[in-house]
Structures are given as structure tokens and as C-alpha cells.
Design a protein around this motif. Structure first.
Motif, mmCIF file in Angstrom:
data_model
loop_
_atom_site.group_PDB
_atom_site.id
_atom_site.type_symbol
_atom_site.label_atom_id
_atom_site.label_comp_id
_atom_site.label_asym_id
_atom_site.label_seq_id
_atom_site.Cartn_x
_atom_site.Cartn_y
_atom_site.Cartn_z
ATOM 1 N N ARG A 65 0.809 -1.216 0.000
ATOM 2 C CA ARG A 65 0.000 0.000 0.000
ATOM 3 C C ARG A 65 0.852 1.279 0.000
ATOM 4 N NH1 ARG A 65 -1.505 3.958 3.107
ATOM 5 N NH2 ARG A 65 -3.325 5.105 2.367
ATOM 6 N N ARG A 68 1.246 1.755 -3.531
ATOM 7 C CA ARG A 68 -0.022 1.860 -4.276
ATOM 8 C C ARG A 68 -0.705 3.198 -4.069
ATOM 9 N NH1 ARG A 68 -1.696 -2.929 -1.645
ATOM 10 N NH2 ARG A 68 -3.524 -1.814 -0.920
ATOM 11 N N LYS A 69 -0.492 3.776 -2.892
ATOM 12 C CA LYS A 69 -1.303 4.947 -2.536
ATOM 13 C C LYS A 69 -1.064 6.149 -3.446
ATOM 14 C CE LYS A 69 1.757 6.550 1.133
ATOM 15 N NZ LYS A 69 1.997 6.527 2.571
ATOM 16 N N THR A 70 0.057 6.172 -4.154
ATOM 17 C CA THR A 70 0.288 7.307 -5.052
ATOM 18 C C THR A 70 0.254 6.880 -6.526
ATOM 19 O OG1 THR A 70 2.667 6.953 -4.799
ATOM 20 C CG2 THR A 70 1.655 8.640 -3.394
ATOM 21 N N GLY A 128 -18.824 21.022 -1.893
ATOM 22 C CA GLY A 128 -18.424 20.958 -0.498
ATOM 23 C C GLY A 128 -18.540 19.573 0.116
ATOM 24 N N GLY A 131 -13.903 15.376 1.290
ATOM 25 C CA GLY A 131 -13.170 14.176 0.942
ATOM 26 C C GLY A 131 -13.369 13.682 -0.467
ATOM 27 N N LEU A 133 -12.178 14.873 -3.151
ATOM 28 C CA LEU A 133 -10.912 14.974 -3.868
ATOM 29 C C LEU A 133 -9.825 14.448 -2.927
ATOM 30 C CD1 LEU A 133 -10.159 16.110 -6.633
ATOM 31 C CD2 LEU A 133 -9.592 18.254 -5.514
ATOM 32 N N GLY A 134 -9.180 13.363 -3.328
ATOM 33 C CA GLY A 134 -8.218 12.745 -2.422
ATOM 34 C C GLY A 134 -6.920 13.518 -2.334
ATOM 35 N N ALA A 135 -6.200 13.328 -1.210
ATOM 36 C CA ALA A 135 -4.928 14.027 -1.016
ATOM 37 C C ALA A 135 -3.897 13.588 -2.040
ATOM 38 C CB ALA A 135 -4.411 13.743 0.389
ATOM 39 N N VAL A 136 -4.048 12.384 -2.545
ATOM 40 C CA VAL A 136 -3.029 11.847 -3.442
ATOM 41 C C VAL A 136 -3.460 11.826 -4.904
ATOM 42 C CG1 VAL A 136 -1.852 10.439 -1.731
ATOM 43 C CG2 VAL A 136 -3.855 9.538 -2.905
ATOM 44 N N LEU A 139 -0.900 13.283 -7.140
ATOM 45 C CA LEU A 139 0.296 12.439 -7.287
ATOM 46 C C LEU A 139 0.036 11.248 -8.204
ATOM 47 C CD1 LEU A 139 1.404 12.428 -3.548
ATOM 48 C CD2 LEU A 139 2.410 13.759 -5.397
ATOM 49 N N GLU B 21 -4.574 -0.306 5.662
ATOM 50 C CA GLU B 21 -4.066 -1.683 5.760
ATOM 51 C C GLU B 21 -3.095 -1.828 6.930
ATOM 52 O OE1 GLU B 21 -2.672 -2.919 1.895
ATOM 53 O OE2 GLU B 21 -4.476 -2.149 0.920
ATOM 54 N N GLU B 44 -4.891 12.073 4.368
ATOM 55 C CA GLU B 44 -6.007 11.167 4.007
ATOM 56 C C GLU B 44 -6.840 10.836 5.241
ATOM 57 O OE1 GLU B 44 -6.040 8.590 0.729
ATOM 58 O OE2 GLU B 44 -5.997 10.694 0.126
ATOM 59 N N MET B 47 -9.249 13.503 6.072
ATOM 60 C CA MET B 47 -10.415 13.433 5.180
ATOM 61 C C MET B 47 -11.387 12.351 5.634
ATOM 62 S SD MET B 47 -8.702 13.931 1.468
ATOM 63 C CE MET B 47 -8.381 15.552 0.836
#
Lengths: 412, 96
Positions: A65, A68-70, A128, A131, A133-136, A139, B21, B44, B47
Motif C-alpha cells: 500500500r 499503491r497509494k500514489t 463541499g 473528501g 478529492l483525495g490528497a493523493v 500524485l 491496511e 487522508e 479526510m
């Protein structure tokens, strides 16, 4: 300082197979990787073109992960081919992270499926919603996402080049990687490109009337480079990577040498951003030969860009004829894969290396009736046993960007 | 430990399990050191907390929160501090 640059590893994901064995089998047996376009919730139903060069072999990634997260789908492809490449190479982790190895890798858009998600979030009716739009997301979708996800996963600390010039993305990656090693800026470069399954790219070419539409009910019969019945390109997905190393270092460590890059050229047509340009392409080919220090008579094989469009194939055939006459064998490899966009240059380079190694030249798939305007060059219409010593990989992109890579077989 | 604190903690553990995870980190374990939970993960997580409690934190609150996101206990402390009605919100979330 001019140094010799060799290719010591190669890895690909293509619509006609991912392993060397499968790709060679496809080239020798006329296997097409074009399938019906998948339905989606955005564009597929509105397009005239209903075919796509589709990766069919399942891939087990097994990425943790933290990586994977980016990563969007395009980076999965990119990191997979580079993972295989580095495993194949046998390079030590110390060297990979020494700063003497860099990455030249790109894609057409970053990740279009992630961008689609971002746009959905931005234009969502309920403003509004936290969440959405994800932080990543940036990236995952940014234009250099493949290059930097590669550096992160494999802890590569050298230079990063991220060309993003559509169809010349990965040929530029190889060319600029070659120059990095040749001139001593780096000792090795991971070079390539990737593009994920994406209907927005189909829409772009569909709008420009450049896509194949007459074979929607027979996907395996298109694209048809140089054929009189060609009717446009077929967008495809894929990825590829090659490892470039300085020759002496590669030889000392006993690395298998798959081929040598002996020349590279890149220029621009200096005008129209879409239409192919005979003078520009001819000049690119000439510059490639000059860079390699060889004459046109030395060329054995040309992997043509040959997307299967009405005009592009004619202009390229005329340019090849002007420089080479009908001496070198010419194949349009996109007949097998479709147009894998950012990855086409590296995939066609890898296919050329495989053909060099195995001593054959694949025919242009579906080239049954050569267009009279594309004659005068050495079209390959059947599987041919041939020792290829010098080959060229030609690619041209929107924006008027042209490239030519010149490769030499390792035995010479 | 109050039942509302337990509920908050349970929800945070669920988020760590499902989104990151990370299975059952110790309440005072350093998330970054032990589990590689980095600044991107922290954003994250914020959020996820906004979604869970149906709130929107302002930028300053979020920046301040980043310094608390070191341990599970730190995260729960911060939630209780900035969301006085967290217990009501969490039971709402659990029943959603």
C-alpha cells in the motif's frame, strides 16, 4: 566524453503479450491485440471507433500500500515493467540508489482515469462534499507520475527526465537516456513509457477523424499500416522499459547485451501541430543516421511509426524512400498492437531487439494490398528469416515532434 | 475509558484497517516509525475523519491536527478536543 551505450534488459506489457516468448510468438504468427472497445460510463457509447489495442494477460502486481497509494493504473504498468527490468538486470541496490542511475519515463496524460475522478469531484453538483478529492489524486495523475513512482518504489536517486510528447514520449525517453549515458551524466538509465486503458484518447483521435471505424465488427483486422484499405489508427494501452548502461561497465559486470543504441535524433516540423510533414520527418531520419555515423546503406530494418492513418503512412513511406530507397526492410508493428501511445517507441524498440536476437523480421500485419502511394520501400509482407545488424525505430507525435533511434545488434 | 471514547477509538481502528491496511496498531505506538504512516496518510486520515463525523475542518485546524497524528491515542485526544460533540457524532456514524 562519448561513451558507448548498450541495452542490457527489457520488459514490456503489450496487447500481444508481456513476455518475450509471447511477444515473439505473436509477431511470428500474426496475432492481433485489438479487441472491441470496452463499455464505460463516459464516452464509449458516443465514439465512432469501437476498437482498442487491449492488454489481455493478467498481471499480478503485489505492490504494498505504501507504493499503491500514489499510483494510478498507468503507474502500475510502469512500476511493473521496471520491477521486472531491474530484476532481470541483476544490478545491486547500492548501484540503483547511488545517484549514477536515472529514470527517463513518461506517459501521455499522467493517469486519465484518475483525472476523470478529479473532474467528477470538481464538478459534482453537491459542492463541499468533504473528501471527494483525495490528497493523493494529484500524485496519481500528474504528468510525471510514472517516473517518480518508479524512483520511489526502487529508490532511484539519479536524474529524472519525464518527456510527455504523446507518441514520441518513450522514444524520447530512450533517446535522452542514451545521451545521459553517452555524455557521462549518468552511468545507467531506466527508460520507457506507459499508457493505461483510456477512452478519452480514443475520443481525441475520433474527433480528428483519425481513428479506424470500418472494422468495428472485425477488430482483429485493424489497424492496417500502409494497406490500401487502412482507415485510421487504433488507440492501445501498454508499457515498456529498457535499461541503458555504459558499455564498459556492462561488459565488466558480465551483463547480457541485447543491443547498442548508436544514434538518436529529435526535431520538430516547426509548423502544423497535427499533420505529418515530409521535410521534418526526412530530416529526422537523416539526423539519426548522422548521429549514428552511418550511411543509409548500413540500415537493415526500419520499425516505421505507421499508425495506419491515410496521410501519415504516405508521408512516412515517402520519407523512407527519399533517404533509403527500397533497401531496408520496413515493418509497421502497430498492425499487431494498435497505437500504444506513450509506450509505442519503447515497445517497438523491444520488439526490434527481440527480432534481432531471434533472427527474423515480422511482416506488417494486415498489409495485403500496398497503397500505391506507399510503394517504393522495402515492405515486409511475410515472416522473413533475417539477421538484422542495424535497425531504426521511427516515431512521430502530435505537436510536430519526430524521433529516430538507431540500434545495433550486440554481435557487431 | 468512556463508551464514547471507545466508539471513537473503534472507528479510528476501522479506518486504519480498511483504508491504510494497518492492523491493530498499539494505542501509543509511533505510527510513522512503526507503520510507515506518512504525511500523505495523515492528510487522508483527516479526510476520513471529516467523512466519519460529517464535518469540514478549516485549514488551520487541519495543520494543527497533523502534529497530533502520531499515535492512535493522540488522534482520539484531538478528535475529542476539536469536536466537543464527537460522542454524539460517532454514535450517529456507527448507526448509519
Amino acid at each position: 566524453m562519448d561513451r558507448r551505450v548498450v541495452i542490457t534488459a527489457a520488459s514490456a506489457i503489450t496487447p500481444v503479450g508481456n513476455s518475450k516468448q509471447k511477444i515473439v510468438h505473436s509477431l511470428q504468427n500474426g496475432v492481433s491485440g485489438v479487441l472491441p472497445l470496452r463499455r464505460d460510463d463516459l464516452l464509449a457509447d458516443y465514439l465512432h471507433c469501437r476498437v482498442f489495442g487491449t492488454v489481455q494477460e493478467p498481471i499480478e502486481y503485489g505492490f504494498e500500500r505504501k507504493y499503491r497509494k500514489t499510483m494510478g493504473p498507468v503507474s502500475y504498468y510502469a512500476c511493473h515493467v521496471v520491477g521486472q527490468l531491474l530484476e532481470q538486470s541483476g544490478l545491486s541496490r547500492e548501484f540503483v540508489s547511488s545517484g549514477r542511475m536515472g529514470v527517463a519515463f513518461g506517459s501521455t496524460h499522467g493517469s486519465p482515469s484518475v483525472q476523470r475522478h478529479i473532474y467528477k469531484a470538481l464538478y459534482h453538483q453537491e459542492k463541499g462534499v468533504p473528501g471527494s478529492l483525495g490528497a493523493v489524486d494529484y500524485l496519481k495523475s500528474m504528468v510525471h507520475t510514472t517516473a517518480v513512482n518508479i524512483t520511489k518504489m526502487f529508490e532511484i536517486t539519479g536524474r529524472v527526465i519525464c518527456s510527455s510528447t504523446a507518441c514520441t514520449t518513450s522514444s524520447q525517453s530512450i533517446g535522452y537516456g542514451y545521451e545521459m549515458v553517452k555524455y557521462g551524466m549518468q552511468d545507467a538509465m531506466v527508460c520507457g513509457g506507459a499508457d493505461e486503458y483510456d477512452t478519452t484518447t480514443v475520443a481525441v483521435f475520433d474527433n480528428l477523424l483519425a481513428c479506424s471505424t470500418a472494422y468495428n465488427d472485425r477488430p482483429g483486422q485493424t489497424p492496417r499500416p500502409f494497406d490500401a484499405d487502412r482507415d485510421g489508427l487504433v488507440v492501445a494501452e501498454g508499457a515498456g522499459a529498457v535499461l541503458l548502461e555504459e558499455y564498459e561497465a556492462a561488459r565488466k559486470r558480465g551483463a547480457p547485451i541485447l543491443g547498442e543504441v548508436i544514434g538518436f535524433s529529435c526535431n520538430n516540423n516547426g509548423g502544423d501541430l497535427i499533420f505529418p510533414n515530409l521535410d521534418g520527418i526526412t530530416r529526422t531520419i537523416q539526423l539519426g543516421l548522422e548521429s549514428a555515423g552511418i550511411g543509409p546503406e548500413a540500415m537493415d530494418f526500419i520499425s516505421a511509426h505507421a499508425t495506419g492513418t491515410k496521410m501519415g503512412d504516405v508521408i512516412e513511406a515517402r520519407a523512407i524512400e527519399q533517404v533509403y530507397g527500397n533497401s531496408p526492410m520496413v515493418t509497421g508493428l502497430k498492425g499487431y498492437t494498435g497505437h500504444t501511445m506513450a509506450s509505442c517507441g519503447v515497445i517497438e524498440t523491444i520488439m526490434t531487439l527481440y527480432m534481432m536476437e531471434k533472427g527474423f523480421v515480422a511482416p506488417t500485419l494486415h498489409l495485403e494490398n500496398i497503397d500505391s502511394r506507399c510503394t517504393g520501400i522495402g515492405h515486409v509482407t511475410q515472416l522473413t528469416e533475417k539477421e538484422v545488424n542495424v535497425a531504426s525505430v521511427q516515431n512521430f507525435a502530435f505537436g510536430g515532434v519526430n524521433t529516430s533511434l538507431v540500434l545495433k545488434a550486440p554481435a557487431l | 475509558m468512556s463508551s464514547s471514547r471507545q466508539d471513537i477509538e473503534a472507528e479510528i481502528y476501522r479506518i486504519f484497517r480498511e483504508q491504510f491496511e494497518i492492523e491493530d496498531p498499539g494505542p501509543d505506538e509511533d505510527l510513522r516509525e512503526v507503520h510507515g504512516f506518512d504525511s500523505i496518510d495523515a492528510i487522508e486520515l483527516l479526510m476520513e475523519i471529516e467523512k466519519l463525523f460529517q464535518v469540514e475542518m478549516d485549514q488551520e485546524t487541519k495543520k494543527e491536527a497533523l502534529s497530533y497524528i502520531r499515535t492512535i491515542n493522540g488522534i482520539c485526544d484531538y478528535i475529542e478536543q476539536v469536536l466537543p460533540d464527537a460522542d454524539a457524532r460517532v454514535s450517529e456514524a456507527v448507526n448509519r
